[in-house]
Design an enzyme around this catalytic site. Structure first.
Site, short mmCIF file in Angstrom:
data_model
loop_
_atom_site.label_atom_id
_atom_site.label_comp_id
_atom_site.label_asym_id
_atom_site.label_seq_id
_atom_site.Cartn_x
_atom_site.Cartn_y
_atom_site.Cartn_z
N SER A 125 75.48 17.60 66.70
CA SER A 125 74.72 18.10 65.56
C SER A 125 75.01 19.60 65.35
O SER A 125 76.17 19.99 65.26
CB SER A 125 73.23 17.81 65.75
OG SER A 125 72.52 17.99 64.55
N GLY A 153 69.91 20.53 67.40
CA GLY A 153 68.52 20.81 67.03
C GLY A 153 68.40 21.67 65.79
O GLY A 153 67.46 22.45 65.65
#
Length: 441
Positions: free
Chosen positions: A193, A113
C-alpha cells in the site's frame, strides 16, 4: 558478528553499539532499536544506541485508530504501544544459530496505512515464519506519518520527512546488518500500500544510491500520486495553526476536522497524506516517469496488486444491501476503482521501467475460491507473507476463507519472493501459488 547470551537475552555487538535481542517464535528478534531522532518538522539525525534494551511497549507515531482497518485486519491493543513523535525505530528478525559466516539476504519491510496509521511492528506483519522458512533477515521500519511525516510546504514545515526517516533507517541497516548475519550488499525493500508507494519514490529520491538493490511493491496506490499539489497546499495551510501544539495526540485529533472539505478533490482524498513532488528528496511530478526510466538498471522490481483491491471498502460499506442489482453495481465500482488506483498505474510503471532496461516482474493475486463475495481485496496479500493465524483469526477480510488455503498459497509465495530478494529473479521451474499470476515484462 559477536553474540552473548544472558538469561535468555542475546547481545549483538554492532558498529552502533550493543543490541539486545530475544529468542521467540523460533527466531531471534532485536526489537525497537532507535536508528535516529528528530525534532518536530526536523530531518532525522542518526544516533548510536550505545547499549540497547528492548522497551516494554512498541513505539509508534501518534495516530488515529481506524475502525475500518480494525475490521479489515485486527483490533488494536493500545496498551501494547507507546506514542512517540520521534518514532524512528526498527526491528531486526533473523534465523536462529547466528554464526560468523552468515551472509543472508536482507528484506526491509516498509508498512502501509495511507501514510497515516500503522508501524513496523504489528502481530499481523510478524515475519517469523518467513525468516525460519527461507533463512533471510527481515528488518521492520517505523517512520513518521501524517502531519509529522507527510505534509509540508515550507522551510519550517518540510515535506517528505517520512521518506528521510526511511532513508536514515537504510543507512543504519547498511552500517549494522552484517552484525546480524545480513548481507549489506543484498537489500530488498518490501512494502504494501503506501509502503509500496514510498519504495517506488525512494527509487527516484536523491541520496539513496547504494542503499538497496531490489524492490517488492504490493498494492501501491500509484493512481493517487498525480495532481495533488492544490489539495496538499490547502491541507497544509488549514493545519498551520497546529504546528506549535505541544500535545501531538491533540494535533491528530484536530486535523480530521478538515478532511470532509477535501472531498471536492475526488478519490485521492481517500489518502490525504502522500509523498510530495518538487520537495526534497523528490524531483517534480513531470520528471518522475523519466527518472524511473533513467534509474531502471539500478533496481530489480517485483510489482503487483490484488484483483479486487477496493472490494472490502466498497462492499462492506453497503452490507445488507446485496440484491443481484446491488452486487452488479458494487462489482462494477470495485473493478473500475481497482483499475484506476492500482492496476493501470502499475502496468504503466512496469512498462516504462522495462523500456528503460529494467528487470521487472508484474503480478496479480486472485482469490480462486468460489462464491466469495469480497474476493482478493486490499491486504489479502499480508497473511500470505506474514503467516500468523492467531493475529488474523478475527479479520473480516479472511471471513469464510479456510486458513489452510492461506497457508498453502502463502508458503509458495514466500518461496518465490525470497528467491527474488536473493537473486532478482524467479525461476521458471518454481511452483506458483494457485492465487498468483506472474509475468516478466
Amino acid at each position: 558478528m559477536t553474540t552473548q547470551q544472558h538469561s535468555g537475552i542475546l547481545t549483538f555487538q554492532t558498529p552502533s553499539g550493543k543490541i539486545s535481542a530475544i529468542q521467540e517464535n523460533g527466531v531471534i528478534r532485536a526489537k525497537s532499536i532507535r536508528y535516529a531522532r528528530s525534532g518536530r518538522y526536523q530531518k532525522p539525525v542518526p544516533v548510536d544506541v550505545g547499549f540497547h534494551k528492548i522497551p516494554e511497549k512498541t513505539p509508534v507515531c501518534p495516530q488515529h485508530i481506524s475502525p475500518l482497518l480494525e475490521r479489515l485486519i485486527q483490533k488494536t491493543d493500545v496498551e501494547q504501544f507507546e506514542p512517540d513523535e520521534s518514532p524512528q525505530f526498527l526491528t531486526v528478525t533473523r534465523p536462529l544459530n547466528p554464526n560468523e559466516n552468515d551472509n543472508l539476504p536482507v528484506v526491509v519491510w516498509i508498512h502501509g496505512g495511507s501514510y497515516e496509521i500503522g508501524c513496523g511492528d504489528l502481530p499481523t506483519s510478524d515475519p517469523s515464519v518467513w525468516v525460519k522458512e527461507q533463512r533471510i533477515v527481515i528488518v521492520s521500519v517505523s517512520y513518521r506519518l501524517g502531519l509529522f511525516g507527510f505534509l509540508g510546504g515550507s522551510e519550517e514545515r518540510p515535506a517528505n520527512l517520512g521518506l528521510f526517516d526511511i532513508m536514515e533507517a537504510l543507512r543504519w541497516i547498511r552500517k549494522n546488518i552484517r552484525s546480524f548475519g545480513g548481507n549489506p550488499g543484498n537489500i530488498t525493500l518490501f512494502g504494501q500500500s503506501s509502503g509500496g508507494d514510498a519504495i517506488a519514490h525512494l527509487m527516484i529520491s536523491e541520496g539513496t544510491d547504494g542503499l538497496f538493490q531490489r524492490a517488492i511493491i504490493h498494492s501501491a496506490p500509484l493512481g493517487f500520486r498525480l495532481k495533488r499539489q492544490k489539495m496538499s497546499l490547502e491541507f497544509f495551510r488549514k493545519t498551520e495553526f497546529l504546528k506549535h501544539e505541544e500535545d501531538p495526540l491533540k494535533m491528530v485529533d484536530e486535523y480530521v476536522n478538515f478532511l470532509p472539505s477535501f472531498r471536492k478533490y475526488g478519490l485521492k482524498t481517500a489518502m490525504p497524506f502522500c509523498t510530495q513532488y518538487g520537495s526534497a528528496p523528490l524531483c517534480t511530478e513531470e520528471e518522475s516517469l523519466e527518472r524511473w526510466k533513467k534509474n531502471a538498471e539500478k533496481y530489480d522490481v517485483l510489482i503487483g496488486s490484488n484483483q479486487d483491491e477496493t472490494a472490502f471498502y466498497v462492499k462492506t460499506a453497503q452490507e445488507g444491501l446485496y440484491t443481484y442489482l446491488h452486487n452488479r453495481i458494487l462489482n462494477s465500482i470495485v473493478r473500475k476503482t481497482t483499475e484506476s488506483i492500482y492496476e493501470k498505474p502499475a502496468d504503466a510503471f512496469a512498462v516504462n521501467y522495462a523500456d528503460g532496461g529494467g528487470n521487472v516482474y508484474r503480478f496479480t493475486l486472485r482469490l480462486t475460491l468460489k462464491n466469495h463475495n469480497i474476493g482478493a481485496s486490499h491486504c489479502i496479500d499480508l497473511p500470505l507473507i506474514f503467516e500468523n493465524g492467531e493475529a488474523w483469526k478475527d479479520s473480516e477480510l479472511l471471513k469464510e476463507i479456510p486458513w489452510k488455503y492461506i497457508q498453502e498459497n502463502g508458503r509458495k509465495l514466500r518461496t518465490l519472493w525470497a528467491e527474488f530478494a536473493a537473486t532478482g529473479k524467479i525461476s521458471e521451474n518454481q511452483e506458483l501459488p494457485e492465487m498468483l499470476e506472474l509475468r516478466k515484462i
